[in-house]
Design a protein around this motif. Structure first.
Motif, PDB file in Angstrom:
ATOM      1  N   MET A 110      49.327 108.444 -48.937  1.00 52.74           N
ATOM      2  CA  MET A 110      50.031 109.471 -49.699  1.00 52.74           C
ATOM      3  C   MET A 110      51.270 108.869 -50.352  1.00 52.74           C
ATOM      4  SD  MET A 110      49.785 112.838 -47.276  1.00 52.74           S
ATOM      5  CE  MET A 110      48.187 113.557 -46.876  1.00 52.74           C
ATOM      6  N   ALA A 111      51.722 109.494 -51.422  1.00 51.34           N
ATOM      7  CA  ALA A 111      52.906 109.001 -52.130  1.00 51.34           C
ATOM      8  C   ALA A 111      54.163 109.514 -51.445  1.00 51.34           C
ATOM      9  CB  ALA A 111      52.861 109.431 -53.589  1.00 51.34           C
ATOM     10  N   ALA A 112      54.273 109.251 -50.156  1.00 50.57           N
ATOM     11  CA  ALA A 112      55.419 109.728 -49.384  1.00 50.57           C
ATOM     12  C   ALA A 112      56.005 108.575 -48.591  1.00 50.57           C
ATOM     13  CB  ALA A 112      54.997 110.863 -48.452  1.00 50.57           C
ATOM     14  N   GLN A 113      57.294 108.634 -48.344  1.00 48.25           N
ATOM     15  CA  GLN A 113      57.962 107.591 -47.570  1.00 48.25           C
ATOM     16  C   GLN A 113      59.259 108.146 -46.999  1.00 48.25           C
ATOM     17  OE1 GLN A 113      59.892 105.544 -51.585  1.00 48.25           O
ATOM     18  NE2 GLN A 113      59.245 104.247 -49.925  1.00 48.25           N
ATOM     19  N   TRP A 114      59.797 107.447 -45.999  1.00 42.85           N
ATOM     20  CA  TRP A 114      61.099 107.773 -45.427  1.00 42.85           C
ATOM     21  C   TRP A 114      62.136 106.856 -46.053  1.00 42.85           C
ATOM     22  CZ3 TRP A 114      61.567 111.869 -42.128  1.00 42.85           C
ATOM     23  CH2 TRP A 114      60.399 112.342 -41.522  1.00 42.85           C
ATOM     24  N   ARG A 115      63.235 107.445 -46.524  1.00 43.22           N
ATOM     25  CA  ARG A 115      64.324 106.659 -47.087  1.00 43.22           C
ATOM     26  C   ARG A 115      65.630 107.052 -46.403  1.00 43.22           C
ATOM     27  NH1 ARG A 115      63.428 103.789 -51.980  1.00 43.22           N
ATOM     28  NH2 ARG A 115      65.475 102.964 -51.462  1.00 43.22           N
ATOM     29  N   SER A 116      66.493 106.062 -46.179  1.00 42.03           N
ATOM     30  CA  SER A 116      67.809 106.356 -45.633  1.00 42.03           C
ATOM     31  C   SER A 116      68.544 107.298 -46.571  1.00 42.03           C
ATOM     32  CB  SER A 116      68.617 105.066 -45.472  1.00 42.03           C
ATOM     33  OG  SER A 116      69.972 105.356 -45.174  1.00 42.03           O
ATOM     34  N   TRP A 117      69.220 108.301 -46.012  1.00 42.18           N
ATOM     35  CA  TRP A 117      69.947 109.193 -46.918  1.00 42.18           C
ATOM     36  C   TRP A 117      71.141 108.486 -47.535  1.00 42.18           C
ATOM     37  CZ3 TRP A 117      71.419 113.679 -43.021  1.00 42.18           C
ATOM     38  CH2 TRP A 117      72.557 113.344 -42.275  1.00 42.18           C
ATOM     39  N   TYR A 118      71.541 107.347 -46.984  1.00 39.79           N
ATOM     40  CA  TYR A 118      72.615 106.573 -47.600  1.00 39.79           C
ATOM     41  C   TYR A 118      72.127 105.806 -48.830  1.00 39.79           C
ATOM     42  CZ  TYR A 118      75.331 107.851 -43.522  1.00 39.79           C
ATOM     43  OH  TYR A 118      75.988 108.577 -42.548  1.00 39.79           O
ATOM     44  N   ASP A 119      70.804 105.719 -49.044  1.00 43.53           N
ATOM     45  CA  ASP A 119      70.299 105.182 -50.311  1.00 43.53           C
ATOM     46  C   ASP A 119      70.660 106.117 -51.465  1.00 43.53           C
ATOM     47  OD1 ASP A 119      69.177 103.049 -48.981  1.00 43.53           O
ATOM     48  OD2 ASP A 119      67.147 103.877 -48.980  1.00 43.53           O
ATOM     49  N   PHE A 120      70.780 107.404 -51.168  1.00 42.79           N
ATOM     50  CA  PHE A 120      71.088 108.407 -52.180  1.00 42.79           C
ATOM     51  C   PHE A 120      72.588 108.707 -52.251  1.00 42.79           C
ATOM     52  CE2 PHE A 120      66.798 109.164 -50.553  1.00 42.79           C
ATOM     53  CZ  PHE A 120      66.064 109.075 -51.717  1.00 42.79           C
ATOM     54  N   PHE A 121      73.295 108.453 -51.138  1.00 44.59           N
ATOM     55  CA  PHE A 121      74.735 108.717 -51.076  1.00 44.59           C
ATOM     56  C   PHE A 121      75.445 107.538 -50.404  1.00 44.59           C
ATOM     57  CE2 PHE A 121      72.574 112.792 -51.082  1.00 44.59           C
ATOM     58  CZ  PHE A 121      73.238 113.484 -52.094  1.00 44.59           C
ATOM     59  N   PRO A 122      75.511 106.383 -51.083  1.00 43.66           N
ATOM     60  CA  PRO A 122      76.055 105.178 -50.439  1.00 43.66           C
ATOM     61  C   PRO A 122      77.531 105.270 -50.089  1.00 43.66           C
ATOM     62  CG  PRO A 122      75.675 104.807 -52.790  1.00 43.66           C
ATOM     63  CD  PRO A 122      75.039 106.117 -52.457  1.00 43.66           C
ATOM     64  N   TRP A 123      78.288 106.152 -50.725  1.00 45.29           N
ATOM     65  CA  TRP A 123      79.723 106.279 -50.440  1.00 45.29           C
ATOM     66  C   TRP A 123      79.987 107.100 -49.177  1.00 45.29           C
ATOM     67  CZ3 TRP A 123      77.196 108.348 -54.666  1.00 45.29           C
ATOM     68  CH2 TRP A 123      76.978 109.725 -54.635  1.00 45.29           C
ATOM     69  N   GLU A 124      78.941 107.656 -48.550  1.00 42.23           N
ATOM     70  CA  GLU A 124      79.125 108.546 -47.410  1.00 42.23           C
ATOM     71  C   GLU A 124      79.143 107.829 -46.069  1.00 42.23           C
ATOM     72  OE1 GLU A 124      79.826 111.693 -47.303  1.00 42.23           O
ATOM     73  OE2 GLU A 124      79.692 112.099 -49.456  1.00 42.23           O
ATOM     74  N   ASP A 125      78.910 106.521 -46.035  1.00 37.42           N
ATOM     75  CA  ASP A 125      78.815 105.795 -44.767  1.00 37.42           C
ATOM     76  C   ASP A 125      80.116 105.056 -44.472  1.00 37.42           C
ATOM     77  OD1 ASP A 125      78.071 104.497 -42.491  1.00 37.42           O
ATOM     78  OD2 ASP A 125      76.345 103.468 -43.340  1.00 37.42           O
ATOM     79  N   TYR A 126      80.931 105.631 -43.599  1.00 37.46           N
ATOM     80  CA  TYR A 126      82.239 105.095 -43.224  1.00 37.46           C
ATOM     81  C   TYR A 126      82.200 104.367 -41.882  1.00 37.46           C
ATOM     82  CZ  TYR A 126      86.113 106.697 -46.285  1.00 37.46           C
ATOM     83  OH  TYR A 126      87.032 106.859 -47.287  1.00 37.46           O
ATOM     84  N   ARG A 127      81.030 104.130 -41.319  1.00 34.73           N
ATOM     85  CA  ARG A 127      80.971 103.584 -39.957  1.00 34.73           C
ATOM     86  C   ARG A 127      81.596 102.200 -39.841  1.00 34.73           C
ATOM     87  NH1 ARG A 127      74.719 104.389 -38.813  1.00 34.73           N
ATOM     88  NH2 ARG A 127      74.718 104.063 -41.071  1.00 34.73           N
ATOM     89  N   GLN A 128      81.520 101.410 -40.894  1.00 39.71           N
ATOM     90  CA  GLN A 128      82.120 100.074 -40.897  1.00 39.71           C
ATOM     91  C   GLN A 128      83.422 100.052 -41.682  1.00 39.71           C
ATOM     92  OE1 GLN A 128      80.758  97.767 -38.938  1.00 39.71           O
ATOM     93  NE2 GLN A 128      79.158  99.269 -38.437  1.00 39.71           N
ATOM     94  N   GLY A 129      84.000 101.220 -41.860  1.00 44.92           N
ATOM     95  CA  GLY A 129      85.225 101.318 -42.644  1.00 44.92           C
ATOM     96  C   GLY A 129      84.952 101.935 -44.011  1.00 44.92           C
ATOM     97  N   ARG A 130      85.981 102.072 -44.780  1.00 38.31           N
ATOM     98  CA  ARG A 130      85.883 102.713 -46.088  1.00 38.31           C
ATOM     99  C   ARG A 130      84.970 101.918 -47.011  1.00 38.31           C
ATOM    100  NH1 ARG A 130      88.858 106.433 -48.985  1.00 38.31           N
ATOM    101  NH2 ARG A 130      89.196 106.058 -51.214  1.00 38.31           N
ATOM    102  N   PRO A 131      83.924 102.533 -47.570  1.00 40.52           N
ATOM    103  CA  PRO A 131      83.031 101.807 -48.475  1.00 40.52           C
ATOM    104  C   PRO A 131      83.798 101.246 -49.679  1.00 40.52           C
ATOM    105  CG  PRO A 131      82.054 103.895 -47.815  1.00 40.52           C
ATOM    106  CD  PRO A 131      83.479 103.921 -47.347  1.00 40.52           C
ATOM    107  N   ALA A 132      83.590  99.979 -49.973  1.00 37.76           N
ATOM    108  CA  ALA A 132      84.333  99.318 -51.050  1.00 37.76           C
ATOM    109  C   ALA A 132      84.081  99.963 -52.401  1.00 37.76           C
ATOM    110  CB  ALA A 132      83.967  97.839 -51.091  1.00 37.76           C
ATOM    111  N   LEU A 133      82.887 100.537 -52.602  1.00 37.18           N
ATOM    112  CA  LEU A 133      82.555 101.077 -53.923  1.00 37.18           C
ATOM    113  C   LEU A 133      83.437 102.263 -54.296  1.00 37.18           C
ATOM    114  CD1 LEU A 133      80.682 103.935 -53.961  1.00 37.18           C
ATOM    115  CD2 LEU A 133      79.133 102.437 -52.753  1.00 37.18           C
ATOM    116  N   ILE A 134      84.040 102.925 -53.303  1.00 31.38           N
ATOM    117  CA  ILE A 134      84.906 104.067 -53.639  1.00 31.38           C
ATOM    118  C   ILE A 134      86.095 103.597 -54.466  1.00 31.38           C
ATOM    119  CG2 ILE A 134      86.477 105.814 -52.698  1.00 31.38           C
ATOM    120  CD1 ILE A 134      84.579 106.191 -50.373  1.00 31.38           C
ATOM    121  N   ASP A 135      86.790 102.571 -53.981  1.00 31.15           N
ATOM    122  CA  ASP A 135      87.992 102.108 -54.681  1.00 31.15           C
ATOM    123  C   ASP A 135      87.668 101.177 -55.844  1.00 31.15           C
ATOM    124  OD1 ASP A 135      89.813 103.503 -52.964  1.00 31.15           O
ATOM    125  OD2 ASP A 135      89.415 101.992 -51.436  1.00 31.15           O
ATOM    126  N   MET A 136      86.532 100.489 -55.771  1.00 28.81           N
ATOM    127  CA  MET A 136      86.177  99.545 -56.835  1.00 28.81           C
ATOM    128  C   MET A 136      85.549 100.228 -58.043  1.00 28.81           C
ATOM    129  SD  MET A 136      84.671  96.318 -54.629  1.00 28.81           S
ATOM    130  CE  MET A 136      84.275  95.430 -56.136  1.00 28.81           C
TER     131      MET A 136
END
Length: 320
Positions: A110-136
């Protein structure tokens, strides 16, 4: 009734499962390679209820049998795109659902798959600190958007919205503002979905703003993320994403993956102990590679009797 007044009801599902340390969402791939949520039209003849219709669509499109689900929100903006619908002249109302599962299946054929929701919202993952893309990337683009407003009042309002949403200039990061952040980027024309909307700003979408989704499905996903991030603190929904027996480390890892923040280990476990939500099973997990870890289970009967709250999330770095 004229075509312009016709209303069509659609059903869409945000199905979440955990893979190691990442929340994943079940998506289907469209003919042009874009991601979409499992979705389809409500049939008042064959579907006894909205939920039955939803379950039928999820099963037929992904092969997945939906377990826990709850109604999320009704999406009916006039600007909704009709790319996936067979009745483009109708006003489309989509009833969104949130589904949680502890066991991912592998879609076969089937044309279905599991994708990390951080693939769609990469700025939402703060676990390793503030994502660089926010300020850059995001902050400078939002600054340009705010500065381009016609009036001083509008410029100030835009600056303030960006500051609070993305924790700029000393503001605190709030994890349950996923939808607010996405809609701000949409309004500023910085996500590819905005380019399909003639009413959006004419800015160029940034390449770092995550994977595009069909119709308004990324907005629906953002709504589901907000719901889950907020709800796990007052209802024990996180256990729907865990196996029957789990270690406390696995539980903490799951909570952190959902909220996108690191929590303080000792304070997390002390708060968990006070709730009575978990009880030891008497066996251990020897597959951790180190010291065997005790397994626990969700004490559902305790929660039903005392209506204990959800899982508290004391952060490891204090206020973000």
């Amino acid at each position: 009734m004229s075509d312009s007044a016709a209303i069509a009801i659609d059903l869409s599902a945000v199905v979440i499962a955990m893979e190691v340390a990442s929340p994943t969402v079940l998506v289907i791939r469209t003919a042009d390679g874009m991601s979409a949520l499992p979705a389809g039209a409500f049939d008042p003849v064959s579907h006894a209820t909205f939920e039955q219709g939803l379950r039928d669509w999820v099963a037929s499109q992904t092969g997945f049998e939906l377990g826990y689900s709850e109604q999320l929100y009704t999406f009916g903006d006039l600007a909704r795109s009709h790319e996936l619908f067979e009745t483009p002249a109708a006003r489309h109302i989509s009833i969104g659902y949130l589904g949680l599962t502890a066991a991912r299946h592998t879609p076969a054929g089937m044309a279905a798959q599991w994708r990390s929701w951080y693939d769609f919202f990469p700025w939402e993952d703060y676990r390793q600190g503030r994502p660089a893309l926010i300020d850059m990337a995001l902050a400078p683009a939002l600054e340009r958007w705010a500065a381009a407003a016609d009036s001083a009042a509008t410029r100030e309002a835009r600056h303030q919205r960006a500051r609070l949403a993305f924790a700029l200039n000393g503001a605190r990061w709030v994890d349950a503002r996923v939808l607010e952040r996405y809609e701000l980027l949409f309004e500023a024309g910085l996500v590819p979905e905005a380019q399909r909307n003639a009413d959006s700003a004419a800015n160029e979408a940034l390449p770092v703003t995550g994977l595009e989704m069909m119709v308004d499905h990324r907005r629906i996903l953002a709504t589901a993320m907000d719901r889950l991030r907020g709800k796990l603190r007052y209802r024990p929904v996180v256990f729907e994403l865990l196996p029957e027996r789990f270690t406390l480390s696995r539980l903490q890892q799951t909570v952190e993956a959902i909220i996108g923040l690191a929590v303080h280990k000792q304070n997390f476990r002390r708060a968990l102990e006070r709730t009575g939500l978990v009880v030891a099973t008497g066996d251990v997990d020897t597959a951790t590679g180190g010291r065997p870890a005790e397994r626990f289970r969700f004490c559902r009967e305790q929660w039903r009797q005392q209506m204990a709250p959800g899982v508290q999330t004391p952060l490891s770095h204090g206020e973000y």
